[in-house]
Design a protein around this motif. Structure first.
Motif, PDB file in Angstrom:
ATOM      1  N   LYS A  30       2.683 -14.550 -20.581  1.00 16.69           N
ATOM      2  CA  LYS A  30       3.564 -15.485 -21.281  1.00 16.69           C
ATOM      3  C   LYS A  30       3.284 -16.930 -20.889  1.00 16.69           C
ATOM      4  O   LYS A  30       3.172 -17.810 -21.744  1.00 16.69           O
ATOM      5  N   ASN A  31       3.170 -17.192 -19.589  1.00 16.51           N
ATOM      6  CA  ASN A  31       3.036 -18.570 -19.131  1.00 16.51           C
ATOM      7  C   ASN A  31       1.636 -19.132 -19.319  1.00 16.51           C
ATOM      8  O   ASN A  31       1.475 -20.344 -19.531  1.00 16.51           O
ATOM      9  N   SER A  32       0.616 -18.307 -19.258  1.00 18.98           N
ATOM     10  CA  SER A  32      -0.735 -18.802 -19.498  1.00 18.98           C
ATOM     11  C   SER A  32      -0.906 -19.199 -20.963  1.00 18.98           C
ATOM     12  O   SER A  32      -1.606 -20.164 -21.283  1.00 18.98           O
ATOM     13  N   LYS A  33      -0.249 -18.469 -21.856  1.00 17.25           N
ATOM     14  CA  LYS A  33      -0.318 -18.801 -23.280  1.00 17.25           C
ATOM     15  C   LYS A  33       0.294 -20.175 -23.537  1.00 17.25           C
ATOM     16  O   LYS A  33      -0.222 -20.963 -24.329  1.00 17.25           O
ATOM     17  N   VAL A  34       1.404 -20.474 -22.843  1.00 16.69           N
ATOM     18  CA  VAL A  34       2.050 -21.784 -22.979  1.00 16.69           C
ATOM     19  C   VAL A  34       1.098 -22.888 -22.545  1.00 16.69           C
ATOM     20  O   VAL A  34       1.085 -23.985 -23.112  1.00 16.69           O
ATOM     21  N   LEU A  35       0.273 -22.597 -21.535  1.00 21.06           N
ATOM     22  CA  LEU A  35      -0.672 -23.589 -21.006  1.00 21.06           C
ATOM     23  C   LEU A  35      -2.011 -23.583 -21.732  1.00 21.06           C
ATOM     24  O   LEU A  35      -2.944 -24.269 -21.328  1.00 21.06           O
ATOM     25  N   GLY A  36      -2.103 -22.771 -22.777  1.00 21.35           N
ATOM     26  CA  GLY A  36      -3.293 -22.795 -23.612  1.00 21.35           C
ATOM     27  C   GLY A  36      -4.427 -21.899 -23.179  1.00 21.35           C
ATOM     28  O   GLY A  36      -5.556 -22.053 -23.639  1.00 21.35           O
ATOM     29  N   ILE A  37      -4.163 -20.933 -22.279  1.00 14.62           N
ATOM     30  CA  ILE A  37      -5.204 -20.011 -21.817  1.00 14.62           C
ATOM     31  C   ILE A  37      -4.722 -18.577 -22.002  1.00 14.62           C
ATOM     32  O   ILE A  37      -3.570 -18.256 -21.716  1.00 14.62           O
ATOM     33  N   LYS A  38      -5.602 -17.737 -22.483  1.00 18.67           N
ATOM     34  CA  LYS A  38      -5.277 -16.322 -22.632  1.00 18.67           C
ATOM     35  C   LYS A  38      -5.687 -15.581 -21.365  1.00 18.67           C
ATOM     36  O   LYS A  38      -6.872 -15.309 -21.147  1.00 18.67           O
ATOM     37  N   GLN A  39      -4.722 -15.301 -20.517  1.00 19.31           N
ATOM     38  CA  GLN A  39      -4.992 -14.650 -19.234  1.00 19.31           C
ATOM     39  C   GLN A  39      -4.192 -13.352 -19.149  1.00 19.31           C
ATOM     40  O   GLN A  39      -2.971 -13.359 -19.230  1.00 19.31           O
ATOM     41  N   LYS A  40      -4.880 -12.242 -18.987  1.00 17.75           N
ATOM     42  CA  LYS A  40      -4.232 -10.930 -18.982  1.00 17.75           C
ATOM     43  C   LYS A  40      -4.599 -10.159 -17.711  1.00 17.75           C
ATOM     44  O   LYS A  40      -5.702  -9.645 -17.579  1.00 17.75           O
ATOM     45  N   PRO A  41      -3.682 -10.070 -16.761  1.00 15.31           N
ATOM     46  CA  PRO A  41      -3.934  -9.313 -15.530  1.00 15.31           C
ATOM     47  C   PRO A  41      -4.159  -7.825 -15.823  1.00 15.31           C
ATOM     48  O   PRO A  41      -3.727  -7.312 -16.850  1.00 15.31           O
ATOM     49  N   GLU A  42      -4.843  -7.162 -14.902  1.00 19.62           N
ATOM     50  CA  GLU A  42      -5.126  -5.741 -15.057  1.00 19.62           C
ATOM     51  C   GLU A  42      -4.851  -4.999 -13.754  1.00 19.62           C
ATOM     52  O   GLU A  42      -4.987  -5.552 -12.664  1.00 19.62           O
ATOM     53  N   ARG A  43      -4.449  -3.748 -13.893  1.00 20.62           N
ATOM     54  CA  ARG A  43      -4.263  -2.852 -12.739  1.00 20.62           C
ATOM     55  C   ARG A  43      -5.109  -1.617 -12.999  1.00 20.62           C
ATOM     56  O   ARG A  43      -4.918  -0.934 -13.997  1.00 20.62           O
ATOM     57  N   LYS A  44      -6.031  -1.339 -12.088  1.00 18.22           N
ATOM     58  CA  LYS A  44      -6.971  -0.259 -12.358  1.00 18.22           C
ATOM     59  C   LYS A  44      -7.348   0.500 -11.085  1.00 18.22           C
ATOM     60  O   LYS A  44      -6.898   0.188  -9.998  1.00 18.22           O
ATOM     61  N   VAL A  45      -8.208   1.500 -11.291  1.00 17.84           N
ATOM     62  CA  VAL A  45      -8.720   2.316 -10.188  1.00 17.84           C
ATOM     63  C   VAL A  45     -10.213   2.043 -10.050  1.00 17.84           C
ATOM     64  O   VAL A  45     -10.900   1.833 -11.053  1.00 17.84           O
ATOM     65  N   LEU A  46     -10.717   2.025  -8.851  1.00 18.63           N
ATOM     66  CA  LEU A  46     -12.145   1.766  -8.641  1.00 18.63           C
ATOM     67  C   LEU A  46     -13.004   2.751  -9.423  1.00 18.63           C
ATOM     68  O   LEU A  46     -12.760   3.954  -9.420  1.00 18.63           O
ATOM     69  N   LEU A  47     -14.019   2.218 -10.086  1.00 19.36           N
ATOM     70  CA  LEU A  47     -14.952   3.049 -10.824  1.00 19.36           C
ATOM     71  C   LEU A  47     -15.653   4.023  -9.881  1.00 19.36           C
ATOM     72  O   LEU A  47     -15.962   3.699  -8.736  1.00 19.36           O
ATOM     73  N   GLN A  48     -15.867   5.234 -10.382  1.00 22.85           N
ATOM     74  CA  GLN A  48     -16.534   6.296  -9.628  1.00 22.85           C
ATOM     75  C   GLN A  48     -15.699   6.785  -8.444  1.00 22.85           C
ATOM     76  O   GLN A  48     -16.205   7.493  -7.576  1.00 22.85           O
ATOM     77  N   PHE A  49     -14.431   6.396  -8.428  1.00 20.66           N
ATOM     78  CA  PHE A  49     -13.542   6.923  -7.394  1.00 20.66           C
ATOM     79  C   PHE A  49     -12.550   7.856  -8.062  1.00 20.66           C
ATOM     80  O   PHE A  49     -11.925   7.506  -9.056  1.00 20.66           O
ATOM     81  N   VAL A  50     -12.412   9.064  -7.537  1.00 20.24           N
ATOM     82  CA  VAL A  50     -11.517  10.057  -8.131  1.00 20.24           C
ATOM     83  C   VAL A  50     -10.069   9.648  -7.878  1.00 20.24           C
ATOM     84  O   VAL A  50      -9.649   9.482  -6.733  1.00 20.24           O
ATOM     85  N   ASP A  51      -9.315   9.478  -8.935  1.00 19.00           N
ATOM     86  CA  ASP A  51      -7.921   9.086  -8.829  1.00 19.00           C
ATOM     87  C   ASP A  51      -7.081  10.309  -8.479  1.00 19.00           C
ATOM     88  O   ASP A  51      -6.865  11.183  -9.307  1.00 19.00           O
ATOM     89  N   GLU A  52      -6.627  10.403  -7.241  1.00 23.04           N
ATOM     90  CA  GLU A  52      -5.866  11.563  -6.786  1.00 23.04           C
ATOM     91  C   GLU A  52      -4.368  11.404  -7.002  1.00 23.04           C
ATOM     92  O   GLU A  52      -3.586  12.274  -6.634  1.00 23.04           O
ATOM     93  N   GLY A  53      -3.947  10.273  -7.588  1.00 21.87           N
ATOM     94  CA  GLY A  53      -2.526  10.099  -7.873  1.00 21.87           C
ATOM     95  C   GLY A  53      -1.741   9.417  -6.784  1.00 21.87           C
ATOM     96  O   GLY A  53      -0.522   9.265  -6.891  1.00 21.87           O
TER      97      GLY A  53
END
Length: 332
Positions: A300-323
């Protein structure tokens, strides 16, 4: 009935209502409640939702009386005996690249909260060069044991080599002419995977931060509402399940694009809401609860400042996600 109920969740309110006329009606929060032939009643109370229960009794003659029962929620704060470590890096004063304004301040503020509120053993590195970042990360990852938890935070310049399809952290002695001074995403990922620590969380606030880790999406708890998650995080069995399984997670301030530094304030947009979320917590948080406010606030706030910024939450590639998940236990 009692004048007050203290509960950590669901309880039952019991009482007796009687009248000389032999018949009495009981109303609780606007609804009629059944009583037995002796006037006994028993009703459920959710201390997480109710702060007051209003009892009203009426007889056939229209006489009435009211009792207000105060409901006090007792938070059984979860605790842990596991050790928590953090490597916090904040780079402002670049030798060959544009200097940043907020990275060092973000790092210092986060280090303070993690140490004093959450009991982390913190290693803080400000304006860290190539050798310092790599040597410190390597030695810290190797010393941790199976029940330990490691958080690595980086705020500074990042770079995406499109031809290599690789991302890098740029230490303060880095320049675009000397890639030997860049810290590759593969090195960071390797240290996160090589350590014996049960849980590792990378929090990266830099340009092209999603590319720095080459990560895939995590679907854990994404469809759970905020209210449902709060209840889950009061459940000891649920917490123990998250604690017992291995996790390698990443929260980034943006995707494969530039991100805001200070935005005119003392912190970056990303760091500002991260710090606020951790500071306001008085129980236990998982990484998804950390990420939710970050994503909404930054978008929301980055859009007001003129930048499209989208945070991400992920799991390391090639790492088995055990939950499993990285948990933050507030000490005070």
């Amino acid at each position: 009935v009692a004048k007050k109920i203290e509960s950590s969740g669901f309880s039952f309110l019991q009482g007796v209502v009687t009248d000389d006329s032999g018949e009495v009606f009981l109303i609780v929060d606007g609804k009629r409640i059944k009583v037995d032939n002796k006037g006994n009643f028993k009703i459920p109370v959710d201390a997480t939702k109710n702060k007051l229960v209003v009892l009203e009794a009426y007889d056939n003659s229209g006489n009435d009386t009211t009792e207000n029962i105060k409901i006090v929620l007792i938070v059984d704060r979860p605790t842990t005996n596991e050790k928590y470590y953090a490597l916090i890096i904040g780079n402002n004063n670049y030798e060959h690249l544009e200097k940043l304004e907020a990275a060092a301040n973000d790092a210092k503020s986060l280090a303070n909260i993690l140490k004093n509120k959450y009991g982390f053993e913190v290693t803080l590195k400000l304006d860290a060069d190539h050798d310092t970042i790599k040597d410190t990360m390597y030695s810290l990852s190797r010393k941790l044991k199976k029940k330990d938890n490691l958080l690595i935070y980086y705020a500074g310049h990042g770079y995406l080599d499109k031809k290599e399809e690789k991302g890098y952290w740029l230490p303060v002695d880095a320049s675009m002419e000397k890639p030997s001074k860049w810290v590759s995403n593969s090195f960071v990922s390797d240290q996160a995977k090589a350590t014996e620590a049960k849980h590792v969380l990378l929090i990266v606030d830099s340009c092209f931060s999603a590319a720095l880790t080459k990560i895939r999406s995590s679907s854990n708890d994404q469809k759970i509402s905020e209210e449902q998650m709060k209840k889950r995080m009061m459940d000891k069995i649920y917490i123990e399940t998250l604690q017992s399984d291995i996790a390698r997670l990443v929260i980034t301030s943006g995707g494969v694009a530039p991100v805001l530094d200070s935005g005119g304030g003392t912190h970056s947009l990303f760091a500002e809401i991260l710090l606020k979320t951790l500071e306001n917590n008085n129980g236990v948080l998982n990484s998804d609860q950390i990420f939710g406010p970050i994503r909404e606030y930054v978008i929301k706030n980055s859009k007001v400042l003129g930048i499209k910024q989208k945070p991400e939450r992920k799991v390391l590639l090639q790492f088995v996600d055990e939950g499993g998940d990285f948990l933050f236990f507030a000490k005070n």
